[in-house]
Enzyme design. Structure first.
Site, PDB file in Angstrom:
ATOM      1  N   LYS A  81       0.851  -1.190   0.000  1.00  0.00           N
ATOM      2  CA  LYS A  81       0.000   0.000   0.000  1.00  0.00           C
ATOM      3  C   LYS A  81       0.890   1.243   0.000  1.00  0.00           C
ATOM      4  O   LYS A  81       2.002   1.219   0.553  1.00  0.00           O
ATOM      5  CB  LYS A  81      -0.866  -0.050   1.258  1.00  0.00           C
ATOM      6  CG  LYS A  81      -1.939   0.998   1.368  1.00  0.00           C
ATOM      7  CD  LYS A  81      -2.804   0.697   2.595  1.00  0.00           C
ATOM      8  CE  LYS A  81      -3.853   1.754   2.858  1.00  0.00           C
ATOM      9  NZ  LYS A  81      -4.692   1.430   4.036  1.00  0.00           N
ATOM     10  N   SER A 155      -9.507   1.390   3.185  1.00  0.00           N
ATOM     11  CA  SER A 155      -8.699   2.170   2.285  1.00  0.00           C
ATOM     12  C   SER A 155      -7.639   1.372   1.528  1.00  0.00           C
ATOM     13  O   SER A 155      -7.005   1.909   0.620  1.00  0.00           O
ATOM     14  CB  SER A 155      -7.997   3.274   3.087  1.00  0.00           C
ATOM     15  OG  SER A 155      -7.147   2.696   4.058  1.00  0.00           O
ATOM     16  N   SER A 179      -9.534  -1.204   7.343  1.00  0.00           N
ATOM     17  CA  SER A 179      -9.050  -1.025   5.966  1.00  0.00           C
ATOM     18  C   SER A 179      -8.325  -2.205   5.336  1.00  0.00           C
ATOM     19  O   SER A 179      -8.028  -2.179   4.149  1.00  0.00           O
ATOM     20  CB  SER A 179      -8.138   0.189   5.886  1.00  0.00           C
ATOM     21  OG  SER A 179      -8.927   1.347   5.828  1.00  0.00           O
TER      22      SER A 179
END
Ligand code: GLN
Length: 493
Positions: A81, A155, A179
């Protein structure tokens, strides 16, 4: 079979056994990305760094030829990420304010992946500063591989979509309020949030420091266990990292779950929960019972306050963490000629709307006069939520719930209504507030063909039991074997 379809443990075994080379694996992944990512947008424009990953792969192959131990993740491409620092690689946390930040160091989880032989492969799309549940607070937003009109969750939506679409063998995400788990559920993959303190946060760009944890998104439970065993463990560079032994979570993974007490909290099966999700989770509980587990009805009475508590504490911590982005040290600057003007214009122009909303909210709840009424109160309620779990774990070993109240929603559906967006975190937030481990694994599909996930939460530091229960369930079902056909992208993919 195409190499991009394999799990990390399968691919590492084949590379270590010289059945395939690390270069073959990377080439297969690069080709896959070229075929599908222009429609999914799982990766950010920072891209994969195709030249450097080929060099990394050749280094792994050379080490194997020399007879050296290449590590448990030898040659396995793992995506990260965009909030995890990799030395020299663009790392912007999904925000224009940080562009073009290139960290001068590797974060601990990244360093440990590299030491284990993994190849750091690409930077995935995320909501700006990890604030969001849909990977829409960024551009371009990631599409759900099962239905391009829907969000992948957030996210860590880029990481989840990359794994679901076989564009990464596995990925790292981060979980502050869900997330890792919620996008895992939306995309039909496995997502694990470890106990707070299990994985070092050194090199993770902070959102809400008392809640943030790094966790793996994988194609199966064994990979989640493998990745946690690699990235976890004490790190003196993160003062919240726990100085305790890190087991190999793959050992004993297949132990039977006979007699395991599964707590089912009544507060998680209420109005607003989608009927198909409810049905799939109930069936998953039945399956666990068929495997020898026992159901215990429990209550987590403060659940109804979790969303409000989180949306006070997380923005408060974020407003403090994000104060450092003022145009002086990192990223972009609007130079208005005056110092105060520079701070204001830089933050005005380069933070997105959701981030500004959180900063305003966070600053407000911390301001004198409101601190006691909001922040302090939220901290007290956080303790009550934690106490609920302590009580529950006296009568059960794990707690099973839906991961998200609905399957993946439509792109744009909740963007104009932040409260609706926040409510989609209702089942995942409590594990962060209590600091306990939790996993989401696939347990079915909706009538529209969208994946459904269920969540297993455990006692602090008891990832082992969580993983054992998830593994037993996964082995007795076939949900995790399904992959989106991606016909909507290209016939050859
Ligand atoms: N959706 C939650 C939020 O917007 C959780 C985000 C996260 O876990 N990073 O804050």
């Amino acid at each position: 079979m195409e190499l991009y379809r394999l799990t990390a443990h399968e691919l590492a075994r084949m590379i270590r056994g010289k059945e395939v080379s690390a270069r073959d694996a990377i080439e297969s992944l690069l080709k896959r990305k070229e075929n599908v990512d222009s429609k999914i947008d799982a990766y950010r424009e920072e891209g994969v760094g195709s030249k450097s990953v080929l060099v990394d792969a050749d280094n792994v192959d050379a080490a194997i030829r020399r007879g050296e131990d290449p590590g448990p993740l030898a040659g396995v491409p793992i995506a990260r990420k965009a909030n995890l620092c990799v030395k020299g690689k663009l790392t912007t946390c999904g925000s224009t304010i940080l562009f073009p930040f290139r960290p001068p160091y590797d974060g601990t989880a990244i360093e440990r992946l590299k030491e284990a032989g993994a190849i750091l492969y690409g930077c995935t799309q995320m909501d700006e500063f990890a604030m969001g549940s849909s990977t829409e607070n960024c551009g371009p937003c990631t599409k759900n591989p099962w239905d391009q009109s829907r969000v992948p969750g957030g996210s860590s939506g880029g990481s989840a979509a990359a794994v679901a679409a076989d564009e990464a063998i596995a990925a790292l995400g981060t979980d502050t309020g869900g997330s890792v788990r919620q996008p895992a559920a939306f995309c039909g993959v496995v997502g694990l949030k470890p106990t707070y303190g299990r994985v070092s946060r050194y090199g993770l760009i902070a959102f809400a420091s008392s809640l943030d944890q790094i966790g793996p998104l994988t194609k199966d439970v064994e990979d989640a266990a493998l990745l946690l065993s690699v990235i976890g463990g004490h790190d003196p560079r993160d003062s919240t990292s726990l100085d305790i032994d890190l087991p190999d979570f793959r050992e004993g993974l297949d132990e039977p779950i006979t007699g395991l007490r599964i707590g089912v909290p009544k507060e998680y099966f209420v109005e607003g929960l989608d009927g198909e999700v409810k049905g799939a989770v109930r069936k998953a509980i039945d399956e666990l019972v068929a495997l020898g587990a026992e159901v215990v009805d429990i209550s987590l009475p403060h659940t109804e306050y979790a969303v409000a508590t989180y949306y006070i504490i997380a923005p408060a911590e974020a407003s403090s963490n994000l104060a450092r982005y003022d145009g002086v040290q990192y990223g972009q600057r609007r130079d208005s000629g005056a110092l105060l003007g520079m701070y204001e214009e830089t933050r005005q122009d380069y933070f997105g709307d959701e981030v500004k909303r959180r900063i305003i909210l966070g600053t407000y709840v911390l301001s004198s006069g409101y601190y006691d009424a909001y922040y302090l109160k939220a901290q007290k309620v956080r303790t009550l939520i934690k106490n609920d779990f302590d009580e529950a774990f006296k009568v059960c070993d794990v707690i099973v719930t839906p991961t998200s109240p609905t399957p993946a929603f439509k792109i744009g559906e909740k963007m104009e209504d932040p409260l609706q967006m926040y409510l989609s975190d209702i089942f995942t937030i409590s594990a962060n507030l209590a600091g306990i481990p939790a996993i989401s694994i696939p347990c079915g599909f909706s009538g529209a063909g969208l994946p459904i996930g269920f969540q297993i939460m455990g006692r602090p530091l008891d990832e082992r039991t969580v993983l054992q229960a998830a593994y037993a369930y996964e082995k007795s079902t076939t949900w995790n074997e399904r992959r989106p056909d991606l016909k909507w992208i290209t016939k050859s993919s």
